[in-house]
Design a protein around this motif. Structure first.
Motif, PDB file in Angstrom:
ATOM      1  N   GLU A   1      74.562  24.996  63.041  1.00 26.98           N
ATOM      2  CA  GLU A   1      75.561  25.239  64.075  1.00 26.98           C
ATOM      3  C   GLU A   1      76.246  26.592  63.869  1.00 26.98           C
ATOM      4  OE1 GLU A   1      79.145  22.510  65.998  1.00 26.98           O
ATOM      5  OE2 GLU A   1      78.412  22.119  64.002  1.00 26.98           O
ATOM      6  N   ARG A   2      76.404  26.967  62.585  1.00 23.55           N
ATOM      7  CA  ARG A   2      77.150  28.185  62.276  1.00 23.55           C
ATOM      8  C   ARG A   2      76.263  29.406  62.094  1.00 23.55           C
ATOM      9  NH1 ARG A   2      82.250  27.765  60.136  1.00 23.55           N
ATOM     10  NH2 ARG A   2      83.250  25.845  60.741  1.00 23.55           N
TER      11      ARG A   2
ATOM     12  N   LYS B   1      82.967  23.393  65.852  1.00 24.15           N
ATOM     13  CA  LYS B   1      83.400  23.618  64.472  1.00 24.15           C
ATOM     14  C   LYS B   1      83.602  25.104  64.198  1.00 24.15           C
ATOM     15  CE  LYS B   1      83.627  19.485  62.735  1.00 24.15           C
ATOM     16  NZ  LYS B   1      82.679  18.506  62.231  1.00 24.15           N
ATOM     17  N   GLY B   2      84.764  25.395  63.631  1.00 24.70           N
ATOM     18  CA  GLY B   2      85.062  26.778  63.292  1.00 24.70           C
ATOM     19  C   GLY B   2      85.708  27.548  64.426  1.00 24.70           C
ATOM     20  N   SER B   3      85.701  26.985  65.647  1.00 25.77           N
ATOM     21  CA  SER B   3      86.290  27.706  66.782  1.00 25.77           C
ATOM     22  C   SER B   3      87.465  26.964  67.401  1.00 25.77           C
ATOM     23  CB  SER B   3      85.263  27.935  67.880  1.00 25.77           C
ATOM     24  OG  SER B   3      84.316  28.871  67.481  1.00 25.77           O
TER      25      SER B   3
ATOM     26  N   TRP C   1      84.479  19.419  70.040  1.00 26.55           N
ATOM     27  CA  TRP C   1      84.924  20.092  68.823  1.00 26.55           C
ATOM     28  C   TRP C   1      83.859  21.105  68.441  1.00 26.55           C
ATOM     29  CZ3 TRP C   1      86.961  17.135  63.911  1.00 26.55           C
ATOM     30  CH2 TRP C   1      87.394  18.068  62.974  1.00 26.55           C
TER      31      TRP C   1
ATOM     32  N   ASP D   1      93.638  27.436  42.172  1.00 30.54           N
ATOM     33  CA  ASP D   1      93.401  27.205  43.597  1.00 30.54           C
ATOM     34  C   ASP D   1      93.842  25.787  43.953  1.00 30.54           C
ATOM     35  OD1 ASP D   1      91.384  25.622  42.602  1.00 30.54           O
ATOM     36  OD2 ASP D   1      89.870  26.298  44.024  1.00 30.54           O
TER      37      ASP D   1
ATOM     38  N   TYR E   1      80.710  14.262  53.755  1.00 31.89           N
ATOM     39  CA  TYR E   1      81.578  13.148  54.122  1.00 31.89           C
ATOM     40  C   TYR E   1      82.895  13.628  54.674  1.00 31.89           C
ATOM     41  CZ  TYR E   1      78.176  10.148  52.082  1.00 31.89           C
ATOM     42  OH  TYR E   1      77.011   9.494  51.834  1.00 31.89           O
ATOM     43  N   ARG E   2      83.285  14.806  54.226  1.00 30.20           N
ATOM     44  CA  ARG E   2      84.529  15.362  54.732  1.00 30.20           C
ATOM     45  C   ARG E   2      84.429  15.636  56.234  1.00 30.20           C
ATOM     46  NH1 ARG E   2      88.806  18.088  52.504  1.00 30.20           N
ATOM     47  NH2 ARG E   2      89.935  19.157  54.136  1.00 30.20           N
ATOM     48  N   GLN E   3      83.288  16.207  56.643  1.00 29.42           N
ATOM     49  CA  GLN E   3      83.130  16.568  58.051  1.00 29.42           C
ATOM     50  C   GLN E   3      82.284  15.575  58.825  1.00 29.42           C
ATOM     51  OE1 GLN E   3      83.018  20.459  59.319  1.00 29.42           O
ATOM     52  NE2 GLN E   3      83.214  21.399  57.320  1.00 29.42           N
ATOM     53  N   GLN E   4      81.807  14.534  58.133  1.00 33.55           N
ATOM     54  CA  GLN E   4      81.050  13.482  58.797  1.00 33.55           C
ATOM     55  C   GLN E   4      79.829  14.015  59.531  1.00 33.55           C
ATOM     56  OE1 GLN E   4      81.995   9.912  59.177  1.00 33.55           O
ATOM     57  NE2 GLN E   4      83.147  10.416  57.350  1.00 33.55           N
ATOM     58  N   GLN E   5      79.123  14.954  58.907  1.00 36.55           N
ATOM     59  CA  GLN E   5      77.953  15.555  59.542  1.00 36.55           C
ATOM     60  C   GLN E   5      76.916  15.844  58.468  1.00 36.55           C
ATOM     61  OE1 GLN E   5      77.570  17.189  62.789  1.00 36.55           O
ATOM     62  NE2 GLN E   5      79.465  16.335  63.585  1.00 36.55           N
TER      63      GLN E   5
ATOM     64  N   ARG F   1      82.631  31.473  56.568  1.00 37.24           N
ATOM     65  CA  ARG F   1      83.849  30.669  56.580  1.00 37.24           C
ATOM     66  C   ARG F   1      83.552  29.226  56.223  1.00 37.24           C
ATOM     67  NH1 ARG F   1      86.326  31.000  62.106  1.00 37.24           N
ATOM     68  NH2 ARG F   1      87.356  29.087  61.507  1.00 37.24           N
TER      69      ARG F   1
ATOM     70  N   LEU G   1      84.368  25.604  49.744  1.00 33.09           N
ATOM     71  CA  LEU G   1      84.751  25.920  48.365  1.00 33.09           C
ATOM     72  C   LEU G   1      86.175  25.453  48.091  1.00 33.09           C
ATOM     73  CD1 LEU G   1      84.160  27.481  45.709  1.00 33.09           C
ATOM     74  CD2 LEU G   1      85.225  29.450  46.785  1.00 33.09           C
TER      75      LEU G   1
ATOM     76  N   LEU H   1      75.557  21.280  60.132  1.00 30.39           N
ATOM     77  CA  LEU H   1      76.699  22.183  60.011  1.00 30.39           C
ATOM     78  C   LEU H   1      76.223  23.615  59.848  1.00 30.39           C
ATOM     79  CD1 LEU H   1      78.975  20.096  57.629  1.00 30.39           C
ATOM     80  CD2 LEU H   1      79.489  20.745  59.974  1.00 30.39           C
TER      81      LEU H   1
ATOM     82  N   ASN I   1      83.541  10.523  64.930  1.00 28.96           N
ATOM     83  CA  ASN I   1      83.360  11.866  65.474  1.00 28.96           C
ATOM     84  C   ASN I   1      83.794  11.998  66.926  1.00 28.96           C
ATOM     85  OD1 ASN I   1      82.357  13.259  63.225  1.00 28.96           O
ATOM     86  ND2 ASN I   1      80.377  12.250  63.480  1.00 28.96           N
TER      87      ASN I   1
ATOM     88  N   PRO J   1      83.240  32.055  63.968  1.00 28.29           N
ATOM     89  CA  PRO J   1      82.831  30.735  63.482  1.00 28.29           C
ATOM     90  C   PRO J   1      81.495  30.746  62.748  1.00 28.29           C
ATOM     91  CG  PRO J   1      82.395  30.910  65.818  1.00 28.29           C
ATOM     92  CD  PRO J   1      83.040  32.208  65.425  1.00 28.29           C
TER      93      PRO J   1
ATOM     94  N   PRO K   1      91.025  20.714  60.758  1.00 25.17           N
ATOM     95  CA  PRO K   1      91.117  19.356  60.216  1.00 25.17           C
ATOM     96  C   PRO K   1      89.755  18.841  59.770  1.00 25.17           C
ATOM     97  CG  PRO K   1      91.456  19.339  62.593  1.00 25.17           C
ATOM     98  CD  PRO K   1      91.350  20.772  62.178  1.00 25.17           C
ATOM     99  N   PRO K   2      89.737  17.977  58.739  1.00 24.56           N
ATOM    100  CA  PRO K   2      88.454  17.420  58.307  1.00 24.56           C
ATOM    101  C   PRO K   2      87.886  16.462  59.341  1.00 24.56           C
ATOM    102  CG  PRO K   2      90.259  16.565  56.962  1.00 24.56           C
ATOM    103  CD  PRO K   2      90.844  17.612  57.856  1.00 24.56           C
ATOM    104  N   MET K   3      88.747  15.698  60.011  1.00 23.50           N
ATOM    105  CA  MET K   3      88.294  14.803  61.077  1.00 23.50           C
ATOM    106  C   MET K   3      89.491  14.481  61.952  1.00 23.50           C
ATOM    107  SD  MET K   3      88.020  11.004  59.477  1.00 23.50           S
ATOM    108  CE  MET K   3      87.173  11.158  57.931  1.00 23.50           C
TER     109      MET K   3
END
Lengths: 518, 325
Positions: free
Chosen positions: B97-98, A198-200, A196, A393, B85-89, B278, B284, B94, A183, B274, A38-40
């Motif tokens: 973290e990855r 992210k990615g996991s 959260w 897409d 803005y989508r992930q608020q970070q 990705r 994208l 981001l 958040n 993670p 999810p985005p948020m």
């Protein structure tokens, strides 16, 4: 002496056994798949499918809806509708606290419905602007909503994704979308946001101060993010995850996974959404697409049974028209379209079609949709329609569908419990808006349809509404503004030792309040 | 030319290249159809004009094109990669973290493939024509030709599902709360399948290249001379053949190293790793421009760095090579 000792020991073993039996009823960790990430999780600001699935356990709304879509108490413990159907009075539960410990009161409800959601929620905004006169606090635990006119679906508007309660003390007077609290979502729900990664995964833990005594039972929920459908299936098989919510795995994996030992499956929990799939016909483009006979011909040309049985592996049901048989005001009394190539050819010929080339814009939501496009392309070719498939897409699809840049395109929409909310939007002429892929994208115009939908939304009794909706269904099915393909089923697959997972019309989305692990 | 001059020259060129890449990325991404506001609204299944307007204002999409480009470039000059803005970070958060997960995965794959590939290639060359050579060549061909996603899924089904030896997806056991050594072991277990899968293709590449390169050098005049002088066989292979044959492998390793960041989209997706690949792919699909540009920029910077590093390694392996700027 020996005897007494023995008795005491037996008693304590017994007591221990009891305690263990009781403990095993409460607690446990459940791993669920959520896809895509999810985005948020701030549900007031975002209503994506995956957001709702996780956040529905953090936030709550005034009402819940059972499988028959009847309203049930949630944050409102009771409600009253005045005889003229214009005033709704909600009595709130006592002793409800936000996750940060502040009390939940009528002020929060008024702030949420009158200010917050009016500004940011694309589904609540039109309802509150067009139907609601005022929303006011009577006392700390009572809220009164006064309508401008009776509005039949009003009682169906309070599902958690449509009207999640937002804490006033955190959001009032701030820039909602930039609030750092987005958040770390704060709700009143049975589970609290913990972490959260992210990615996991997203980690929720039991709200110990939940207002319903003894609930929830589950200790922790991990929402795991696994992007590949086949890997999700293997993760379920190896025991890494316990719940595969609808749509998590490829349709052809559903039967195999649900037959595994200790695996249960249900198609319930989607009644509120009742996704309805169709091909939108771009009537605004003119030519053959604007011709009713041609559209009817296309309807006869599609082997919809094949789509259901082969492409969707038998999941779902053929729709008869615009309203899903799972929601209110459905009527089967409509013209029928069976698979009939001869009749299709006849109608297409009569429409004056001269082989103009047409395109189907495929929906980029995975392999199943591509196969469906192939199957329907073949059906159309058999009936003499000169057709090709166009691919893109997700972002490209959204743009093309939003701007009416297509001949035919797949789409599937939620019905949201009432035709006035989830169905009318696709057929009324006031909803021909560019920039939104979920309005009347084919630009179908029929004043009679507009009138019937408008009247049905504000008709005083359900009986009156049914009459009007029956009429509009008959009319639309004859006109075929879109080609209805399937009432979709998204089965939830889960371990049988998880009980009461799906108890409402939105299933897993708020399912862990009542769930327990044995 | 001395080393410092060489490095300085390369760094200046690198910065210019990065600037050009940054501008080009921006232009290319904006050429794709759709925008983040529409995608967000589309995923939500509901939208009205007001919502789209609000979202576009947040993403800065209501600004003129050149203003957006200017804001973007200005941010990069002060090491600010923007805000998602989508992930608020912040994008930098981001990415940071990855990044470790990706570096662990690609680093492991890099080491495995470099060591195994070179060793296999060298072995095959020494045993040219024997059965062990045929076996290695055949294996290399199979690894080279098999699609990565197929290997990824088959390895999950065989080693995770049927044999139950290793976990099939993820970075660590979620909810286990391991710390210290047990956490490292746990991550190590999760690392096995994805790193081997990712490494197989390059293992095959190194093996084929090392074998061909060694056989070519083995026939050269200076090797014959060495042999004629009576240098022992192992010494000939080690000092004269292997050392000269390894240069093309270094070139290839430089290329692979450039892909350490962002080169593992498929593996990360199939194994739910993670990592940054990705992150980039999701960005994208969702047209999350600032994240996408950030990942592009970081990976381009890595490629530039590894190119410079590769040139330095050349000089160490073969001192005759002049470091031309």
């Amino acid at each position: 002496m020996g005897l007494r000792f023995g008795l005491a020991l037996a008693a304590s073993v017994f007591a221990l056994g009891m305690a263990q039996a009781q403990e095993s009823k409460k607690g446990g960790t459940v791993h669920v798949v959520v896809q895509p990430e999810p985005p948020m999780l701030m549900q007031g600001l975002n209503q994506n499918g995956p957001t709702n699935m996780v956040a529905g356990n953090i936030y709550e709304s005034l009402l819940r809806y059972n499988e028959k879509l009847e309203p049930q108490p949630s944050l409102a413990k009771s409600w009253e509708i005045s005889p003229d159907a214009k005033t709704y009075t909600f009595k709130l539960q006592e002793g409800v606290k936000w996750h940060d410990g502040k009390p939940f009161t009528a002020d929060d409800v008024v702030f949420t419905l009158d200010k917050f959601l009016r500004e940011v929620h694309p589904r609540w905004r039109p309802i509150v602007n067009a139907q609601v006169e005022k929303i006011e606090k009577v006392d700390d635990l009572t809220v009164k909503i006064t309508l401008k006119q009776p509005f039949g679906p009003m009682i169906m508007t309070q599902e958690v994704a449509s009207a999640p309660m937002i804490p006033k003390h955190i959001y009032d007077g701030t820039d909602y979308r930039a609030n750092p609290a987005n958040n770390t979502p704060i709700g009143t729900g049975p589970f609290k946001f913990k972490e959260w990664k992210k990615g996991s995964y997203i980690h929720l833990v039991r709200n110990e101060d939940y207002w319903m005594k003894g609930k929830p039972s589950v200790e922790e929920i991990y929402w795991q993010i696994i992007p590949d459908a086949a890997a999700r299936a293997v993760a379920y098989e190896t025991g890494k995850v316990d719940v595969l919510p609808g749509g998590s795995v490829d349709v052809y994996d559903v039967k195999r996974l649900s037959k595994l030992p200790n695996s249960c499956v249900t198609t319930k929990g989607w009644e509120m959404f009742a996704p309805h799939a169709w091909l939108t016909v771009n009537i605004a483009k003119g030519g053959p697409l604007a011709n009713k006979q041609f559209r009817q011909g296309m309807m006869y040309a599609i082997d919809r049974e094949f789509g259901k049985d082969v492409v969707w592996d038998g999941l779902g049901k053929l729709p008869t028209g615009p309203i899903s048989s799972k929601t209110r005001f459905y009527s089967a009394d409509v013209p029928k379209y069976t698979y009939d190539v001869a009749k299709a050819k006849e109608l297409i010929k009569a429409s004056g079609y001269k082989g103009e080339p047409l395109k189907i814009l495929a929906l980029p939501y995975g392999e199943t949709w591509n196969r469906w496009a192939e199957a329907i392309k073949q059906n159309f070719a058999d009936a003499g329609i000169n057709i090709a498939i166009e691919t893109t897409d997700v972002a490209g699809w959204t743009q093309k569908a939003s701007n009416g840049d297509f001949d035919l395109t797949f789409n599937f929409l939620y019905q949201l419990g009432d035709p006035a909310i989830g169905v009318a939007r696709n057929y009324i002429s006031t909803n021909i808006i560019k920039g939104n892929p979920f309005g009347n994208q084919g630009a179908y115009v029929n004043p009679e349809v507009d009138k019937l939908f408008a009247a049905a939304a504000i008709a005083p009794t359900d009986k009156d509404r049914q009459e009007l909706y029956t009429k509009v269904q008959k009319l639309l099915v004859d006109e075929v503004p879109v080609l209805w393909l399937l009432e979709m089923d998204f089965p939830t697959i889960y371990r049988c030792n998880i009980k009461n997972l799906v108890t409402t019309g939105i299933g897993v989305n708020d399912g862990f309040r009542d769930a327990s692990k044995e | 030319m001395n080393l410092a001059q060489f490095l300085a020259g390369r760094l200046v060129k690198g910065v210019l290249v990065l600037f050009a890449i940054a501008v080009l990325n921006f232009l290319l991404i904006r050429a794709a159809p759709g925008d983040p506001a529409q995608v967000l609204a589309g995923e939500a299944g509901a939208a009205d004009a007001q919502l789209l307007e609000q979202l576009r204002a947040r993403f800065g999409l209501d600004q003129p094109f050149l203003t957006q480009l200017w804001i973007y470039l200005k941010g990069y000059l002060s090491f600010d990669l923007g805000f998602s803005y989508r992930q608020q970070q912040p994008v930098l958060n981001l990415i940071m973290e990855r990044l470790p997960a990706t570096l662990l995965l690609t680093g492991a794959a890099f080491l495995v493939s470099l060591v195994a590939g070179t060793a296999m290639g060298a072995l095959a060359a020494r045993r040219a024509g024997k059965w062990s050579d045929s076996l290695i060549t055949a294996l290399a061909l199979i690894f080279y030709a098999t699609p990565l996603f197929w290997i990824a899924l088959m390895s999950q089904i065989v080693f995770a599902l049927k044999l139950g030896l290793v976990p099939n997806v993820g970075y660590e056991t979620i909810g286990a709360n391991y710390t210290g050594l047990s956490r490292a072991l746990d991550i190590g277990q999760h690392l096995i399948l994805p790193s081997l899968t990712l490494g197989l293709f390059f293992t095959a590449l190194y093996a084929r290249m090392m074998r061909a390169s060694m056989l070519e050098v083995a026939g050269a005049d200076f090797v014959k001379t060495a042999r004629a002088k009576g240098v022992s066989q192992p010494r000939v292979w080690r000092r004269h053949v292997a050392r000269n044959a390894i240069l093309p492998v270094v070139t290839l390793a430089g290329l692979q190293a450039g892909q350490l960041v962002g080169g593992a989209v498929l593996t990360e997706t199939v194994f739910a790793w993670p990592g940054i690949g990705r992150l980039m792919f999701d960005a994208l699909v969702q047209r999350d421009y600032s994240v996408l540009l950030g990942v592009f920029f970081v990976s381009s910077a890595m490629v530039v760095c590894f190119n410079i590093a590769t040139d330095l390694v050349y000089r160490i392996v073969d001192p005759r090579i002049e470091a031309h700027a």
